[in-house]
Write an enzyme that holds these catalytic residues in place. Structure first.
Site, PDB file in Angstrom:
ATOM      1  N   ARG A  80      29.737 -23.062 -57.822  1.00  0.00           N
ATOM      2  CA  ARG A  80      31.173 -23.309 -58.226  1.00  0.00           C
ATOM      3  C   ARG A  80      31.814 -24.477 -56.886  1.00  0.00           C
ATOM      4  O   ARG A  80      31.323 -23.352 -56.269  1.00  0.00           O
ATOM      5  CB  ARG A  80      32.444 -22.175 -57.909  1.00  0.00           C
ATOM      6  CG  ARG A  80      33.785 -22.358 -58.100  1.00  0.00           C
ATOM      7  CD  ARG A  80      34.611 -21.036 -57.708  1.00  0.00           C
ATOM      8  NE  ARG A  80      36.013 -20.910 -57.636  1.00  0.00           N
ATOM      9  CZ  ARG A  80      36.517 -21.357 -56.264  1.00  0.00           C
ATOM     10  NH1 ARG A  80      35.729 -20.191 -55.467  1.00  0.00           N
ATOM     11  NH2 ARG A  80      38.246 -21.124 -56.215  1.00  0.00           N
ATOM     12  N   HIS A 124      41.258 -27.244 -54.684  1.00  0.00           N
ATOM     13  CA  HIS A 124      41.258 -26.299 -53.243  1.00  0.00           C
ATOM     14  C   HIS A 124      42.031 -27.285 -51.991  1.00  0.00           C
ATOM     15  O   HIS A 124      41.174 -26.834 -51.201  1.00  0.00           O
ATOM     16  CB  HIS A 124      39.621 -26.061 -53.071  1.00  0.00           C
ATOM     17  CG  HIS A 124      38.995 -24.822 -52.486  1.00  0.00           C
ATOM     18  ND1 HIS A 124      38.149 -24.060 -53.632  1.00  0.00           N
ATOM     19  CD2 HIS A 124      39.314 -24.115 -51.404  1.00  0.00           C
ATOM     20  CE1 HIS A 124      38.223 -22.765 -52.066  1.00  0.00           C
ATOM     21  NE2 HIS A 124      38.548 -23.389 -51.169  1.00  0.00           N
ATOM     22  N   GLU A 169      43.616 -20.177 -55.551  1.00  0.00           N
ATOM     23  CA  GLU A 169      43.977 -19.837 -54.330  1.00  0.00           C
ATOM     24  C   GLU A 169      45.976 -20.361 -54.288  1.00  0.00           C
ATOM     25  O   GLU A 169      46.162 -20.492 -52.647  1.00  0.00           O
ATOM     26  CB  GLU A 169      42.960 -18.920 -52.768  1.00  0.00           C
ATOM     27  CG  GLU A 169      41.914 -18.494 -53.199  1.00  0.00           C
ATOM     28  CD  GLU A 169      42.088 -17.882 -51.712  1.00  0.00           C
ATOM     29  OE1 GLU A 169      42.326 -18.610 -50.508  1.00  0.00           O
ATOM     30  OE2 GLU A 169      40.284 -17.008 -51.573  1.00  0.00           O
ATOM     31  N   ASN A 296      39.210 -13.833 -56.434  1.00  0.00           N
ATOM     32  CA  ASN A 296      38.108 -13.433 -55.250  1.00  0.00           C
ATOM     33  C   ASN A 296      38.861 -12.866 -53.866  1.00  0.00           C
ATOM     34  O   ASN A 296      39.796 -12.139 -53.546  1.00  0.00           O
ATOM     35  CB  ASN A 296      38.805 -15.426 -54.118  1.00  0.00           C
ATOM     36  CG  ASN A 296      38.867 -16.042 -54.547  1.00  0.00           C
ATOM     37  OD1 ASN A 296      37.900 -16.505 -55.074  1.00  0.00           O
ATOM     38  ND2 ASN A 296      38.909 -17.659 -53.983  1.00  0.00           N
ATOM     39  N   TYR A 298      37.962 -10.622 -50.360  1.00  0.00           N
ATOM     40  CA  TYR A 298      37.375 -10.025 -49.172  1.00  0.00           C
ATOM     41  C   TYR A 298      37.993  -8.992 -48.329  1.00  0.00           C
ATOM     42  O   TYR A 298      37.174  -8.192 -47.870  1.00  0.00           O
ATOM     43  CB  TYR A 298      37.671 -11.383 -48.238  1.00  0.00           C
ATOM     44  CG  TYR A 298      36.995 -12.412 -48.364  1.00  0.00           C
ATOM     45  CD1 TYR A 298      36.179 -13.353 -48.136  1.00  0.00           C
ATOM     46  CD2 TYR A 298      37.575 -13.084 -50.062  1.00  0.00           C
ATOM     47  CE1 TYR A 298      35.277 -14.347 -48.114  1.00  0.00           C
ATOM     48  CE2 TYR A 298      37.038 -14.657 -49.526  1.00  0.00           C
ATOM     49  CZ  TYR A 298      35.909 -15.228 -49.518  1.00  0.00           C
ATOM     50  OH  TYR A 298      35.443 -16.588 -49.540  1.00  0.00           O
ATOM     51  N   GLU A 360      35.224 -15.500 -55.762  1.00  0.00           N
ATOM     52  CA  GLU A 360      34.601 -15.480 -53.940  1.00  0.00           C
ATOM     53  C   GLU A 360      34.204 -13.820 -53.439  1.00  0.00           C
ATOM     54  O   GLU A 360      35.024 -13.507 -54.040  1.00  0.00           O
ATOM     55  CB  GLU A 360      35.191 -16.230 -53.086  1.00  0.00           C
ATOM     56  CG  GLU A 360      35.472 -17.514 -53.263  1.00  0.00           C
ATOM     57  CD  GLU A 360      36.437 -18.144 -52.607  1.00  0.00           C
ATOM     58  OE1 GLU A 360      36.767 -18.153 -51.212  1.00  0.00           O
ATOM     59  OE2 GLU A 360      36.872 -19.167 -52.623  1.00  0.00           O
TER      60      GLU A 360
END
Ligand code: FCB
Length: 464
Positions: A80, A124, A169, A296, A298, A360
């Site tokens: 990606r 991005h 995002e 994504n 985290y 991600e």
């Protein structure tokens, strides 16, 4: 099928890694590339922790063949990456820079030759500066320009690229870029932040339409949202309500319009006049059917009621007793909680049938090169192993997950943190541009070969 301590993934599961143009490419003024808001932002004193910028970064623009060879060696199934809008349309709209398109066309060919599927992110965070000069994302015209740019890229690469991600995002672009000012363009304005959110959403829909109109019928189009389960710092009513407010202002602000075609009523109550102004026609564009949702993940988010905080009277809390990376709390079960919730609340009822991807997931820890030249990043291996285990669990609970992308392939320019944080499976010596596959990279290659995960104590720690 499960051997004791071994988690098998479905055949054809997509194992990948992810990067973004500004974080790795460098070559900021090569072959007709225009300026982006990150070129401008990084040149403003005090914006970036180590005073650095992406002028050279990993020099991927020149070193991509060797980087792709390394990806092939590790057995990656997918990569990606994002396209730098200012390489394609240096002024944001109008004149197309063929050299920019040629670069990505070669990159796509290089991936396909090596048996790696390209997953292309159109945006991005590197808006052409020329569009910022005309008002940037708070202006609706920027959304229209994004539709035009998407069409140009789709027309050139659509014969070979099957998977498209419109935005990465949007929440970060809106809040970090326009409310907190920690990211480009460095604006601190509540109205601008929410107008940005609204226009990013509209631009997503316009990009879906543009791609569908120029790409073959089998194109798979989606968006990547950064989502996080929100937990209250305590069980008091005040904190519990704060958690619901935060979920609305961060997760549901994007999920509901894209996947349900509406803004939640509770969000309208919460934001009042700040609510992004989206007409029924806008909401129809935003909810243009997509094929997959990229997530994504985290960390989780723990919040408390904070009456003095702007926007929604919430403050983030770092729970004690948890393990932390250099950036976030480590909370693997959050990925299971998030995936099952998104599936239940949005995916299962989506008329067209939605697939999910983790686009991600990764960790920054202080990596170093040992005496023998190896990078023993065991904490990264443990993080990835534990998150993959939780994700596997979500799949057992019925979530149709197609793939997983580690952030990131090489260490790279980590936005406001510059080069102080390392997320890669591959270590980069920025002085020489030498690449060293970290132990986590070798470990990930084994996971891909096995199409599964060894969770036995010690198992994950024997990468070589
Ligand atoms: C995400 C971004 C990515 C990278 C990681 C660490 O929010 O999409 O570019 O910075 O965080």
């Amino acid at each position: 099928m499960t051997r004791k301590g071994f988690l098998t993934f479905p055949a054809g599961f997509i194992w990948g890694t992810a990067t973004a143009a500004y974080q790795i490419e460098g070559a900021w003024d090569k072959d007709g590339r225009g300026m982006s808001i990150w070129d401008t932002f990084t040149r403003q004193p005090g914006r970036i922790q180590d005073g650095s910028n992406g002028d050279v970064a990993c020099d991927h623009y020149h070193r991509w063949p060797a980087d792709l060879d390394l990806m092939a060696e590790l057995g990656l199934k997918a990569y990606r990456f994002s396209i730098a809008w200012p390489r394609i349309l240096p002024e944001g709209t109008g004149k197309v820079n063929q050299a920019g398109l040629d670069f990505y066309s070669r990159l796509v060919d290089g991936l396909l030759e090596r048996g790696i599927q390209p997953y292309v992110t159109l945006y991005h965070w590197d808006l052409p500066q020329a569009l910022q000069d005309q008002g940037g994302w708070p202006q609706r015209t920027t959304a229209e320009s994004f539709g035009e740019y998407s069409r140009v890229v789709g027309r050139r690469l659509g014969d070979r690229v099957q998977h498209w991600i419109t935005h990465n995002e949007p929440m970060v672009m809106a809040y970090l870029g326009h409310l907190l000012g920690q990211h480009a363009p460095g604006v601190q304005d509540l109205m601008a932040a929410l107008a940005t959110a609204g226009n990013l959403l509209v631009s997503h829909g316009l990009a879906v339409q543009a791609l569908r109109s120029v790409c073959p019928a089998n194109a798979q189009v989606g968006i990547t949202l950064n989502l996080s389960p929100v937990h209250p710092a305590s069980e008091t009513d005040l904190d519990r309500q704060a958690a619901l407010r935060h979920d609305l202002a961060t997760n549901r602000l994007f999920l509901d319009p894209v996947l349900k075609g509406s803004l939640p009523d509770e969000l309208a109550e919460l934001l009042g006049p700040l609510l992004p102004q989206l007409s029924p026609a806008d909401l129809k564009v935003i909810s243009e059917p997509i094929d997959f949702l990229g997530i994504n993940y985290y960390s989780r988010t723990v919040v408390r009621h904070a009456p003095d905080s702007p926007l929604h009277q919430v403050a983030q809390v770092q729970p004690s007793g948890s393990e932390y990376s250099q950036m976030w709390e480590i909370y693997p079960d959050g990925i299971r909680e998030l995936l099952t919730r998104v599936w239940k609340d949005y995916g299962a009822t989506y008329s067209r049938g939605l697939r999910l991807l983790v686009t991600e997931n990764g960790i920054c820890v202080p990596d170093g090169v040992d005496y023998d030249g190896r990078v023993r990043d065991y904490r990264r291996i443990r993080y990835l192993r534990d998150h993959l285990g939780a994700l596997w669990q979500a799949m057992q609970e019925g979530v149709p997950l197609d793939g997983y992308f580690v952030w990131s392939f090489p260490d790279n320019f980590e936005w406001a943190f510059g080069y102080t944080l390392r997320f890669g499976l591959v270590y980069v010596d920025y002085a020489t541009q030498q690449r060293i596959v970290k132990d986590s990279g070798h470990w990930y290659a084994k996971v891909i070969r096995d199409n599964g995960l060894d969770t036995r104590p010690g198992g994950a720690f024997l990468p070589l």
